[in-house]
Design an enzyme around this catalytic site. Structure first.
Site, PDB file in Angstrom:
ATOM      1  N   HIS A 195     -22.407 149.124 130.725  1.00  0.00           N
ATOM      2  CA  HIS A 195     -21.862 150.139 130.712  1.00  0.00           C
ATOM      3  C   HIS A 195     -22.150 151.632 129.825  1.00  0.00           C
ATOM      4  O   HIS A 195     -22.324 152.381 131.229  1.00  0.00           O
ATOM      5  CB  HIS A 195     -20.260 150.350 130.318  1.00  0.00           C
ATOM      6  CG  HIS A 195     -19.331 149.433 130.845  1.00  0.00           C
ATOM      7  ND1 HIS A 195     -18.582 148.628 130.334  1.00  0.00           N
ATOM      8  CD2 HIS A 195     -19.057 148.766 132.115  1.00  0.00           C
ATOM      9  CE1 HIS A 195     -17.686 147.929 131.156  1.00  0.00           C
ATOM     10  NE2 HIS A 195     -18.463 148.331 132.625  1.00  0.00           N
ATOM     11  N   ARG A 302     -21.791 145.751 145.423  1.00  0.00           N
ATOM     12  CA  ARG A 302     -21.496 144.626 144.779  1.00  0.00           C
ATOM     13  C   ARG A 302     -20.005 144.298 144.305  1.00  0.00           C
ATOM     14  O   ARG A 302     -19.720 144.939 143.337  1.00  0.00           O
ATOM     15  CB  ARG A 302     -22.520 144.904 143.256  1.00  0.00           C
ATOM     16  CG  ARG A 302     -23.662 144.252 143.945  1.00  0.00           C
ATOM     17  CD  ARG A 302     -24.438 144.497 142.619  1.00  0.00           C
ATOM     18  NE  ARG A 302     -26.009 143.905 142.901  1.00  0.00           N
ATOM     19  CZ  ARG A 302     -26.932 144.390 143.254  1.00  0.00           C
ATOM     20  NH1 ARG A 302     -27.292 145.743 142.899  1.00  0.00           N
ATOM     21  NH2 ARG A 302     -28.034 144.032 142.381  1.00  0.00           N
ATOM     22  N   ARG A 338     -20.786 143.061 150.147  1.00  0.00           N
ATOM     23  CA  ARG A 338     -20.603 141.955 149.976  1.00  0.00           C
ATOM     24  C   ARG A 338     -19.551 141.145 149.040  1.00  0.00           C
ATOM     25  O   ARG A 338     -18.759 142.007 148.110  1.00  0.00           O
ATOM     26  CB  ARG A 338     -21.704 141.443 148.579  1.00  0.00           C
ATOM     27  CG  ARG A 338     -21.716 140.112 148.499  1.00  0.00           C
ATOM     28  CD  ARG A 338     -22.953 140.190 147.968  1.00  0.00           C
ATOM     29  NE  ARG A 338     -23.475 140.494 146.249  1.00  0.00           N
ATOM     30  CZ  ARG A 338     -24.145 141.126 145.107  1.00  0.00           C
ATOM     31  NH1 ARG A 338     -25.448 139.922 145.776  1.00  0.00           N
ATOM     32  NH2 ARG A 338     -23.891 141.262 144.037  1.00  0.00           N
ATOM     33  N   GLU A 437     -31.387 134.654 150.126  1.00  0.00           N
ATOM     34  CA  GLU A 437     -31.477 134.916 148.701  1.00  0.00           C
ATOM     35  C   GLU A 437     -32.145 133.046 148.634  1.00  0.00           C
ATOM     36  O   GLU A 437     -32.534 133.031 147.100  1.00  0.00           O
ATOM     37  CB  GLU A 437     -30.746 135.273 147.337  1.00  0.00           C
ATOM     38  CG  GLU A 437     -28.855 135.153 148.436  1.00  0.00           C
ATOM     39  CD  GLU A 437     -28.587 136.465 147.249  1.00  0.00           C
ATOM     40  OE1 GLU A 437     -29.079 136.586 146.362  1.00  0.00           O
ATOM     41  OE2 GLU A 437     -27.396 136.356 147.041  1.00  0.00           O
ATOM     42  N   ASN A 460     -33.543 139.595 143.886  1.00  0.00           N
ATOM     43  CA  ASN A 460     -33.487 139.117 142.628  1.00  0.00           C
ATOM     44  C   ASN A 460     -33.355 138.034 142.759  1.00  0.00           C
ATOM     45  O   ASN A 460     -33.916 137.249 141.718  1.00  0.00           O
ATOM     46  CB  ASN A 460     -32.412 140.086 142.049  1.00  0.00           C
ATOM     47  CG  ASN A 460     -32.399 141.344 142.384  1.00  0.00           C
ATOM     48  OD1 ASN A 460     -33.622 141.686 142.671  1.00  0.00           O
ATOM     49  ND2 ASN A 460     -30.961 142.647 142.829  1.00  0.00           N
ATOM     50  N   ASP A 461     -32.464 136.919 143.644  1.00  0.00           N
ATOM     51  CA  ASP A 461     -31.888 135.883 143.381  1.00  0.00           C
ATOM     52  C   ASP A 461     -33.493 135.098 143.852  1.00  0.00           C
ATOM     53  O   ASP A 461     -33.923 134.083 143.635  1.00  0.00           O
ATOM     54  CB  ASP A 461     -31.057 135.305 143.994  1.00  0.00           C
ATOM     55  CG  ASP A 461     -29.534 135.742 142.767  1.00  0.00           C
ATOM     56  OD1 ASP A 461     -30.120 135.313 141.981  1.00  0.00           O
ATOM     57  OD2 ASP A 461     -29.176 135.824 143.215  1.00  0.00           O
ATOM     58  N   ARG A 471     -33.570 134.602 136.612  1.00  0.00           N
ATOM     59  CA  ARG A 471     -33.992 135.754 136.220  1.00  0.00           C
ATOM     60  C   ARG A 471     -33.984 136.769 135.098  1.00  0.00           C
ATOM     61  O   ARG A 471     -33.972 137.479 134.604  1.00  0.00           O
ATOM     62  CB  ARG A 471     -33.261 135.878 137.347  1.00  0.00           C
ATOM     63  CG  ARG A 471     -32.228 136.540 137.737  1.00  0.00           C
ATOM     64  CD  ARG A 471     -31.591 136.922 138.815  1.00  0.00           C
ATOM     65  NE  ARG A 471     -30.287 138.436 138.670  1.00  0.00           N
ATOM     66  CZ  ARG A 471     -30.050 138.787 139.994  1.00  0.00           C
ATOM     67  NH1 ARG A 471     -29.492 137.565 140.656  1.00  0.00           N
ATOM     68  NH2 ARG A 471     -29.716 139.897 139.732  1.00  0.00           N
ATOM     69  N   CYS A 508     -32.160 144.350 150.293  1.00  0.00           N
ATOM     70  CA  CYS A 508     -31.034 144.909 148.729  1.00  0.00           C
ATOM     71  C   CYS A 508     -31.202 144.541 148.054  1.00  0.00           C
ATOM     72  O   CYS A 508     -31.138 144.739 146.342  1.00  0.00           O
ATOM     73  CB  CYS A 508     -29.864 144.668 149.541  1.00  0.00           C
ATOM     74  SG  CYS A 508     -28.820 143.022 149.115  1.00  0.00           S
TER      75      CYS A 508
END
Ligand code: PEP
Ligand code: MG
Length: 579
Positions: A195, A302, A338, A437, A460-461, A471, A508
């Site tokens: 955070h 997200r 998403r 992905e 990323n995926d 990952r 993205c």
């Protein structure tokens, strides 16, 4: 002293870009002496406990108010959560019983209870609970200081030109930081997604995290250079090093200013091709950073963060409010939202997810939503209602089978019918697309394209699933490489398949913001790039210097190469000529 090399260099993770030169402020815990045996009655100890809790609550309320002013409601809500945790009845009665059973002081019982509970959370596999352990310790510390009548260090009142060095900064610490005095922070633990790192990026405060044990080897007021572009901290630099870094800082700030000039410009390449450059966000609050950096749209919102910040599923109305803010904030530009991507490394405190051997291959994203259709239904309804206020596009994560799209579409159509019957307006032309992905979609891209309105590549995926490389596993991090020819081939297949199927395709995943990847992606024909706000101007600047034909030739060349390093060398050569 492994951490410090001959040249006094500490290495860590760059969490928020920038360069700062200032004086160290070592933010250490007060060494409180916590006595076990009480000389007071149980009632008196309980009274101290309650008084301490009131002090902590008052501080948290002030921090919440401060955060609301500086960072908005979303971040302020974190502290609402802290207050709820502070007032947790179960925790209180646990401490109460310890005082009775052990005849101990309030501080001893409190310290022990917080420790036990936080350790339990920290030992869970789950990244979300691990972070909550930090929150609990943060709250426990305030409460303890309140009980013992000790002042907490006030991070809003530090000397000018300070660099905070801490074991860990909790969100409440970060929220207190006064940006006029604090130039950067360095923490021993923590990663990019903690955070405090996320908050540092929103505040544009340079930060290096995860540097390992350094506090005991540093001193207050030592001069530090924080190079948060490379994740390095230099201790007691000599004059020459200082001079070099002052120049680097000037260049960074100058470049930041220059890049601002691109804010209102569209990304049009030398040959006249217009490319969309959009931003990725995790909450409505991140919009500011996208707009101020010149993003003409949102390529990924997200929404799971909205779910993760709450103690129970956000209601349709709560979701509607968040989506409406984003839709309106972008003033007619596209906003790609998403549906909840929970599972893998993200979980919800109020939803039981199974313990899985391979969570990234398990019950995640669309799989959860199709099994628990009420979740998807509520989200679709909220999104449809918000679509009246801007250009919302909806995107489904982790699709690997056309059946999944069809099932989700059926629910989507039902939601539309319900709203029509209820007389609630929505955008009848709203688009429903998918994140691409998984290699499964790459192999059959054209067929998937015929079933939906757009694609967005989640590199990323896609990288982890194409290469079978987790990952998040540090041990094999060197194998995780989007420049691997197999991943680039998959990206090319997805772009070609989308176009053959007559739809547009964006990206993205993090790769879209990689300055060296821009020419490849542009050459492959990617329609839109979406990334964090800070990367937007840099990517725009590169796009403006590119020529489509030259980039297409580059793609032809690299797809004939055999390894990621050969590809990177080829791109490096190409980029030299662009600069
Ligand atoms: C991706 O996988 O590239 C992506 C953008 O989604 P996330 O990082 O949230 O999994
Ligand atoms: Mg993903």
């Amino acid at each position: 002293m492994e951490w410090i090399m001959k040249n006094n260099l500490i290495k860590g993770i760059p969490a928020s870009p920038g360069i700062a030169i200032g004086k160290a402020f070592l933010y250490k815990e007060n060494n409180l002496e916590i006595l076990e045996k009480s000389i007071l009655s149980k009632e008196e100890e309980l009274e101290r406990l309650i008084k301490g809790r009131e002090v902590a609550k008052k501080q948290l309320e002030e921090i919440k108010e401060n955060t609301l002013q500086k960072l908005g409601k979303d971040k302020a809500d974190i502290f609402e959560g802290h207050i709820t945790l502070l007032e947790d009845e179960e925790l209180f009665s646990e401490i109460d019983s310890k005082i009775s059973e052990k005849k101990c002081t309030a501080e001893f019982a409190l310290n022990e209870a917080i420790d036990e509970y936080a350790n339990m959370l920290a030992n869970l596999e789950d990244a979300y609970f691990k972070e909550r352990a930090g929150d609990l310790r943060d709250i426990g510390k305030r409460w303890l200081y309140g009980v013992m009548n000790v002042q907490v260090v006030d991070l809003s009142k530090l000397e000018p030109e300070t660099i905070i060095v801490a074991r860990e900064l909790n969100p409440s610490d970060t929220a207190q930081i006064n940006l006029e005095n604090v130039l950067a922070f360095v923490t021993e633990i923590g990663g990019k997604t903690a955070h405090s790192s996320i908050m540092a990026r929103s505040l544009e405060l340079p930060a290096v995290v995860g540097v390992g044990t350094v506090l005991e080897n540093l001193e207050d007021n030592q001069i530090l250079i924080v190079d948060a572009l490379n994740g390095e901290v230099i201790v007691n630099p000599d004059e020459e090093t200082l001079k070099t870094y002052r120049e680097k800082r000037e260049n960074f700030l100058k470049e930041k200013e220059e890049l601002k000039a691109l804010k209102d410009k569209e990304a049009v390449s030398k040959d006249g091709t217009k490319v969309d450059v959009w931003g990725n966000i995790g909450s409505p609050n991140d919009l500011k950073g996208i707009i101020s950096n010149g993003g003409f749209g949102i390529g990924l919102y997200r929404t799971e963060f909205l779910f993760m910040e709450k103690d129970s599923f956000p209601t349709e109305d709560e979701q509607f409010e968040a989506y409406k803010i984003v839709a309106e904030g972008l003033k007619g530009y596209p906003v790609t939202i998403r549906t909840m991507d929970i599972g893998g490394d993200k979980s919800l405190p109020y939803m039981e997810l199974p313990q899985e051997e391979n969570p990234f291959l398990g019950w995640r994203a669309i799989r959860v939503c199709l099994d628990r259709q009420e979740i998807l239904k509520t989200q679709f309804r909220a999104l449809l209602r918000a679509s009246k206020y801007g250009q919302i596009k909806i995107m489904l994560p982790m699709i690997m089978d056309i059946e999944e799209i069809r099932k989700a579409k059926a629910i989507f159509e039902n939601c539309k019918n319900e709203l029509r019957e209820e007389g609630i307006e929505f955008d009848e032309k709203i688009m429903l697309g998918i994140m691409v992905e998984t290699p499964a979609v790459a192999f059959r891209a054209k067929y998937f394209a015929k079933e939906c309105d757009f694609f967005s590549i989640g590199t990323n995926d896609l990288t982890q699933y194409t290469l079978a490389v987790d990952r998040g596993n540090e041990k094999i991090a060197n194998l995780y490489d989007t420049y691997n020819p197999a991943v680039l081939q998959a990206i090319k297949m997805l772009i070609d398949g989308a176009h053959e199927g007559g739809i547009k395709i964006s990206m993205c995943g993090e790769f879209a913001g990689d300055e060296n990847a821009v020419a490849i992606l542009f050459g492959m024909g990617l329609d839109s790039f979406s990334m964090s706000g800070i990367s937007i101007p840099r990517v725009k600047r590169i796009l403006m210097k590119l020529d489509k034909k030259e980039c297409e030739k580059l793609v032809e060349r690299i797809l004939e190469l055999s390894t990621a390093s050969e590809i990177k060398n080829e791109v490096k050569e190409f980029m030299k000529n662009i600069a």
